[in-house]
Design an enzyme around this catalytic site. Sequence first.
Site, mmCIF file in Angstrom:
data_model
loop_
_atom_site.group_PDB
_atom_site.id
_atom_site.type_symbol
_atom_site.label_atom_id
_atom_site.label_comp_id
_atom_site.label_asym_id
_atom_site.label_seq_id
_atom_site.Cartn_x
_atom_site.Cartn_y
_atom_site.Cartn_z
ATOM 1 N N GLU A 44 20.640 6.933 -57.125
ATOM 2 C CA GLU A 44 20.026 7.520 -58.631
ATOM 3 C C GLU A 44 20.509 8.725 -58.903
ATOM 4 O O GLU A 44 20.606 9.613 -57.855
ATOM 5 C CB GLU A 44 18.679 7.398 -58.300
ATOM 6 C CG GLU A 44 17.607 7.595 -59.953
ATOM 7 C CD GLU A 44 16.222 7.258 -59.615
ATOM 8 O OE1 GLU A 44 15.576 7.318 -60.499
ATOM 9 O OE2 GLU A 44 15.794 7.121 -58.481
ATOM 10 N N LYS A 120 15.951 2.010 -65.879
ATOM 11 C CA LYS A 120 14.712 2.090 -65.241
ATOM 12 C C LYS A 120 13.530 1.737 -66.205
ATOM 13 O O LYS A 120 13.404 2.343 -67.106
ATOM 14 C CB LYS A 120 14.599 3.506 -64.709
ATOM 15 C CG LYS A 120 13.560 3.516 -63.269
ATOM 16 C CD LYS A 120 13.723 5.055 -62.838
ATOM 17 C CE LYS A 120 12.689 5.173 -61.677
ATOM 18 N NZ LYS A 120 12.819 6.437 -61.119
ATOM 19 N N CYS A 154 14.755 2.453 -57.799
ATOM 20 C CA CYS A 154 13.901 3.502 -57.272
ATOM 21 C C CYS A 154 12.389 2.830 -57.303
ATOM 22 O O CYS A 154 12.206 1.756 -56.602
ATOM 23 C CB CYS A 154 14.065 4.679 -57.632
ATOM 24 S SG CYS A 154 13.292 5.763 -56.353
#
Length: 286
Positions: A44, A120, A154
């Site tokens: 990321e 995300k 994440c």
Amino acid sequence: MKMRVSAVQFALKDVDSVEEWSAQIRHYVRNASEYGAQFVLFPEFVTTPLLGIGEASGGAGRPIETLTAYTDMYTGLFSELARESGMYLFAGTHVTKRGESLRNSAFLFKPDGTWHTQDKLHITPTEVESWNVQPGDGVSVIDTPFGKIGLLTCYDIEFPEIVRMVRAKGANVIFCPSCTDDRHGYYRVRYCCHARAVENQIYIVTTGTVGSLSRVDFMRANYGQAAVITPNDIPFPPRGIMSEGEINADMLITADLDLSLLDDIREAGSVTTWRDRRTDLYTDWQ
């Protein structure tokens, strides 16, 4: 069917030009190609070193929205490398613009040079408060010659529901780029990767940033490690770790994923968590 994956522990470091950053990317892609990888995962916020170009050490770095000016360069570079190498390149994440809002977008570049994006979905407090990044609107899986795969970034892996949705859509492998600045954040992501692998009987390939940027706020510390994580059953390593890197080292790892083993354990494993889920009580929410 087997697929060979590599995951890069990308060392964030101050750079003075786009060319310097690009050379680092090319190095890792060539390294993975030498090992015969078919899929390569970067972490990321892989483009954040670009915020420090022209800045003095100890400065704050340019605003995060500055990264959107590098999108054409970023997509051009990874598209070229995917075509040249014949590999699927998960190019970490890059900050993009959707209308007036910023998104933290993960990219997969395919061997034909085209790409798929997945924003995300769950945004950390720092991303919201310091950078005004907004969450994505939906999730999809990606078709490859090796079957369907998922791409979750994440914090997303810490939410069981979204991983269950991706598995219900047919994904057998989830790639999870991350960026964590300390051990607490790293272990949150890592332990959740293991939990999701057990719950859904899937492989998870994850990696994070290492190194530091002295010119960019909120990127001054990184704590990361790449890993290829498996379900915990007899065909796999007892700890559910097929491969992992050295914490905070500048390196990559490579492993072969045997997809047929997932079918075996879903049908006749020591436990059959995917088959035994209670959809009469809770759904997969496709």
